[in-house]
Design a protein around this motif. Structure first.
Motif, PDB file in Angstrom:
ATOM      1  N   GLU A  91       1.106  -1.379  -0.619  1.00  0.00           N
ATOM      2  CA  GLU A  91       0.189  -0.002  -0.531  1.00  0.00           C
ATOM      3  C   GLU A  91       1.046   1.125  -0.019  1.00  0.00           C
ATOM      4  N   ASN A  92       1.570   1.476   0.945  1.00  0.00           N
ATOM      5  CA  ASN A  92       2.717   2.442   1.211  1.00  0.00           C
ATOM      6  C   ASN A  92       4.420   2.398   0.777  1.00  0.00           C
ATOM      7  N   GLU A  93       4.955   1.174   0.588  1.00  0.00           N
ATOM      8  CA  GLU A  93       6.126   1.488   0.099  1.00  0.00           C
ATOM      9  C   GLU A  93       6.352   0.905  -0.647  1.00  0.00           C
ATOM     10  N   LEU A  94       7.443   0.736  -1.572  1.00  0.00           N
ATOM     11  CA  LEU A  94       7.844   0.216  -1.995  1.00  0.00           C
ATOM     12  C   LEU A  94       9.277  -1.145  -1.446  1.00  0.00           C
ATOM     13  N   PHE A  95       9.348  -1.818  -2.228  1.00  0.00           N
ATOM     14  CA  PHE A  95      10.707  -3.218  -2.300  1.00  0.00           C
ATOM     15  C   PHE A  95      11.417  -3.486  -3.635  1.00  0.00           C
ATOM     16  N   LEU A  96      12.567  -3.416  -3.113  1.00  0.00           N
ATOM     17  CA  LEU A  96      13.022  -3.937  -4.682  1.00  0.00           C
ATOM     18  C   LEU A  96      13.739  -5.488  -4.237  1.00  0.00           C
ATOM     19  N   VAL A  97      12.959  -6.333  -5.415  1.00  0.00           N
ATOM     20  CA  VAL A  97      13.534  -7.954  -4.742  1.00  0.00           C
ATOM     21  C   VAL A  97      14.769  -8.240  -5.571  1.00  0.00           C
ATOM     22  N   LYS A  98      15.771  -8.361  -4.896  1.00  0.00           N
ATOM     23  CA  LYS A  98      17.110  -9.254  -5.393  1.00  0.00           C
ATOM     24  C   LYS A  98      17.063 -10.759  -5.874  1.00  0.00           C
ATOM     25  N   LYS A  99      16.660 -11.511  -7.611  1.00  0.00           N
ATOM     26  CA  LYS A  99      16.424 -12.460  -7.034  1.00  0.00           C
ATOM     27  C   LYS A  99      17.598 -13.383  -8.388  1.00  0.00           C
ATOM     28  N   GLU A 100      18.193 -14.552  -8.079  1.00  0.00           N
ATOM     29  CA  GLU A 100      20.048 -14.339  -8.127  1.00  0.00           C
ATOM     30  C   GLU A 100      19.814 -16.092  -8.574  1.00  0.00           C
ATOM     31  N   ILE A 101      19.537 -17.082  -9.846  1.00  0.00           N
ATOM     32  CA  ILE A 101      20.028 -17.850  -9.919  1.00  0.00           C
ATOM     33  C   ILE A 101      21.054 -18.111 -10.273  1.00  0.00           C
ATOM     34  N   ASP A 102      21.704 -18.805  -9.336  1.00  0.00           N
ATOM     35  CA  ASP A 102      23.072 -19.864 -10.398  1.00  0.00           C
ATOM     36  C   ASP A 102      22.779 -21.428 -10.575  1.00  0.00           C
ATOM     37  N   SER A 103      23.149 -21.282 -12.339  1.00  0.00           N
ATOM     38  CA  SER A 103      22.196 -22.590 -12.479  1.00  0.00           C
ATOM     39  C   SER A 103      23.438 -23.959 -12.533  1.00  0.00           C
ATOM     40  N   ILE A 104      24.891 -23.241 -12.750  1.00  0.00           N
ATOM     41  CA  ILE A 104      25.574 -24.617 -12.323  1.00  0.00           C
ATOM     42  C   ILE A 104      25.629 -25.079 -11.191  1.00  0.00           C
ATOM     43  N   ASN A 105      25.543 -23.626  -9.723  1.00  0.00           N
ATOM     44  CA  ASN A 105      25.250 -24.899  -8.314  1.00  0.00           C
ATOM     45  C   ASN A 105      23.664 -25.508  -7.912  1.00  0.00           C
ATOM     46  N   GLY A 106      23.102 -24.752  -8.681  1.00  0.00           N
ATOM     47  CA  GLY A 106      21.310 -24.607  -8.099  1.00  0.00           C
ATOM     48  C   GLY A 106      21.037 -24.018  -6.964  1.00  0.00           C
ATOM     49  N   ILE A 107      21.381 -22.611  -6.785  1.00  0.00           N
ATOM     50  CA  ILE A 107      21.383 -21.856  -6.320  1.00  0.00           C
ATOM     51  C   ILE A 107      20.218 -21.161  -5.833  1.00  0.00           C
ATOM     52  N   PHE A 108      19.334 -20.614  -5.538  1.00  0.00           N
ATOM     53  CA  PHE A 108      18.852 -19.403  -5.672  1.00  0.00           C
ATOM     54  C   PHE A 108      18.795 -18.380  -4.291  1.00  0.00           C
ATOM     55  N   SER A 109      19.068 -17.142  -4.533  1.00  0.00           N
ATOM     56  CA  SER A 109      19.103 -16.478  -3.889  1.00  0.00           C
ATOM     57  C   SER A 109      18.571 -15.197  -4.077  1.00  0.00           C
ATOM     58  N   CYS A 110      18.019 -14.767  -2.765  1.00  0.00           N
ATOM     59  CA  CYS A 110      16.525 -13.604  -2.790  1.00  0.00           C
ATOM     60  C   CYS A 110      17.417 -12.601  -1.755  1.00  0.00           C
ATOM     61  N   SER A 111      16.838 -10.888  -1.798  1.00  0.00           N
ATOM     62  CA  SER A 111      17.504 -10.208  -1.358  1.00  0.00           C
ATOM     63  C   SER A 111      16.074  -9.130  -1.567  1.00  0.00           C
TER      64      SER A 111
END
Ligand SMILES: [Zn+2]
Ligand SMILES: [Zn+2]
Ligand SMILES: [Zn+2]
Ligand SMILES: [Zn+2]
Ligand SMILES: [Zn+2]
Ligand SMILES: [Zn+2]
Ligand SMILES: [Zn+2]
Length: 508
Positions: free
Chosen positions: A149-169
């Motif tokens: 409603e009032n706030e903005l958020f930036l979601v950083k999406k990272e996929i490392d396909s070689i090691n099969g890792i998903f990260s998010c902040s």
């Protein structure tokens, strides 16, 4: 709208020689010719040519200035004291497109246009419901925009396909000075409604910081039995702890304990609140003085960190009361910069190394409530049960000797250090765990006469505060000492006997 002290014409002349913005952010410097003013947003390059213009600041603190982002549409006007904070949080401040480094987008605009920009140019990165799909086929990094409603958020999406890792902040983009603090959690769902809930309570911080949550492909497969599509749901909650914290912090002035300020004051490396001196990179990203020696490049822009002080920020923070860094675990103290550091060193809510860490290779971290129990159960052999100690002088053979005991008194524990070097015996005590209470106690040492001649040697010294180092005998007057020759006559059977006692009393 507040009335300004000065006319629009005069106001227009109060501009920084370097950035051309109003001289509304302190400190203000003036050159030796008196014709160039430099504002607190800018760096004074040749310090010898400039002096701080205190008399200008004295007057200008009453002038109502427009926000520096008024050119972008901000209508706010206020005195310099409030303005510095407002400009940090102003919704009209400009930023580069967050996806600049991950795409060829060169957009630059104010925070409040970010949503439009994503809608127009990064439609696919705009998430209304906080949900997005991931797969591990290709590596990628991108910023998604998500708003409540009032706030903005930036979601950083990272996929490392070689090691099969998903990260998010998740980054919370502050748009008003008193915006709240938020937690976020991630829920991993599959299309056919079976879902597992994995909650990580992590804070979101201003745009500079990130706290990642990572999952491996393997983990997701195990939890959700090899789903065909994986949907990540970002859930944002207001931070409850923060509310109670506000209630606990003694209010000096409402704006002083404002959490938005402290959001901005979190060091991007260690996440502690920055206290003066505060340093900055060439682009103006700040870093605390504890982290500064550890890094060469700015963690945000990778720019060089030189010894540039951020005087604007330092000036601003002198007005603030900092919550103790242990406020998250219950400490209610808030103090000005210059005082909070000492408090934090002694804060009862902190956790500390075991006092016998070095002697016993003990790696336990303990807080005040745990420390006594820990010593009594894990290091019981150090407890001085009868206060008499015998030292066989053979042990002193190589001219150096040191040992530690724990003395229990008044429900508190004290660490006694006994040492022999330079033909001298030394004793000192520290109250275990940091507390101001150490001033209430003293150490008494009685050398016991083993010769039968009724000799007496006795000394008393104040108890010392807890230190992390083992330097018990560096400051004169804080320890007891007897020269070997002074008490030579007491020693028979090659044994020194002494009584060590902790007693009440302060020494004036
Ligand atoms: Zn300037
Ligand atoms: Zn503004
Ligand atoms: Zn863009
Ligand atoms: Zn730091
Ligand atoms: Zn930087
Ligand atoms: Zn504290
Ligand atoms: Zn221990």
């Amino acid at each position: 709208m507040e009335e300004s002290l000065v006319s629009a014409d005069l106001l227009d002349k109060l501009r920084c020689h370097l950035c051309n913005l109003y001289l509304s952010v302190f400190p203000i410097y003036i050159n030796d010719k008196g014709n160039e003013f430099i504002c607190g947003r800018c760096n004074v390059q040749h310090e010898d040519k400039y002096i701080r213009d205190g008399s200008y600041e004295d007057i200008a603190q009453y002038i109502i200035f427009p926000c520096a982002h008024s050119v972008n549409g901000c209508k706010q006007q206020m005195c310099p004291q409030k303005l510095a904070l407002h400009e940090l949080c102003c919704a009209f401040r400009k930023l580069d497109c967050p996806n600049r480094s991950y795409s060829d987008c060169v957009w630059k605009g104010s925070i409040n246009k970010l949503r439009d920009h994503f809608e127009n140019s990064h439609r696919a990165l705009f998430i209304n419901d906080g949900k997005f799909e991931i797969n591990f086929n290709n590596s990628l990094r991108e910023y998604l925009l998500f708003f409540t409603e009032n706030e903005l958020f930036l979601v950083k999406k990272e996929i490392d396909s070689i090691n099969g890792i998903f990260s998010c902040s998740v980054k919370h983009v502050i748009q008003i000075e008193d915006s709240k603090k938020y937690n976020y959690s991630l829920r991993i769902e599959t299309a056919n409604q079976f879902f597992n809930f994995h909650e990580c309570s992590k804070r979101t911080v201003s745009i500079a910081n990130e706290e990642k949550i990572s999952f491996s492909n393997e983990f997701i497969n195990e939890q959700l039995s090899y789903p065909e599509t994986i949907i990540i749901n970002v859930i944002i909650d207001e931070m409850e702890i923060q509310k109670s914290q506000i209630a606990n912090i003694p209010k000096i002035e409402d704006s002083n304990t404002n959490l938005a300020i402290f959001n901005e004051l979190e060091c991007p490396i260690c996440y502690e609140y920055m206290l003066p001196p505060i340093f900055q990179c060439l682009s103006g990203h700040s870093i605390c003085n504890i982290c500064k020696p550890k890094i060469v490049f700015c963690s945000i822009c990778k720019g060089n960190i030189k010894y540039t002080r951020n005087f604007t920020l330092e000036n601003l923070v002198t007005q603030l009361s900092y919550p103790c860094k242990y406020s998250k675990v219950g400490c209610p103290i808030a103090l000005k910069a210059g005082s909070i550091e000492q408090h934090q060193d002694l804060c009862e809510f902190g956790s500390y190394e075991c006092p016998l860490a070095k002697m016993e290779n003990c790696i336990k971290k303990l807080n005040k409530n745990e420390i006594n129990r820990h010593i009594e159960t894990e290091h019981e052999s150090y407890l001085l049960k009868f206060n008499k100690v015998n030292v066989t002088l053979n042990m002193l053979n190589d001219g150096r000797y040191r040992e530690y005991y724990i003395i229990k008194f008044d429900k508190k524990l004290f660490k006694l250090c006994f040492a022999y070097f330079d033909f001298t015996f030394f004793w000192a005590i520290q109250l275990i765990y940091p507390s101001e209470d150490y001033i209430k106690y003293q150490l008494e040492i009685d050398i016991i006469d083993n010769s039968g001649n009724n000799l007496r040697a006795y000394a008393r010294r104040p108890c010392m505060p807890y230190t992390k180092t083992e330097n018990f005998f560096e400051v004169k007057g804080t320890y007891i000492m007897f020269l070997y020759e002074q008490i030579n006559d007491f020693l028979t059977d090659k044994t020194l006997s002494y009584q060590a006692r902790v007693v009440n009393g302060t020494m004036m």
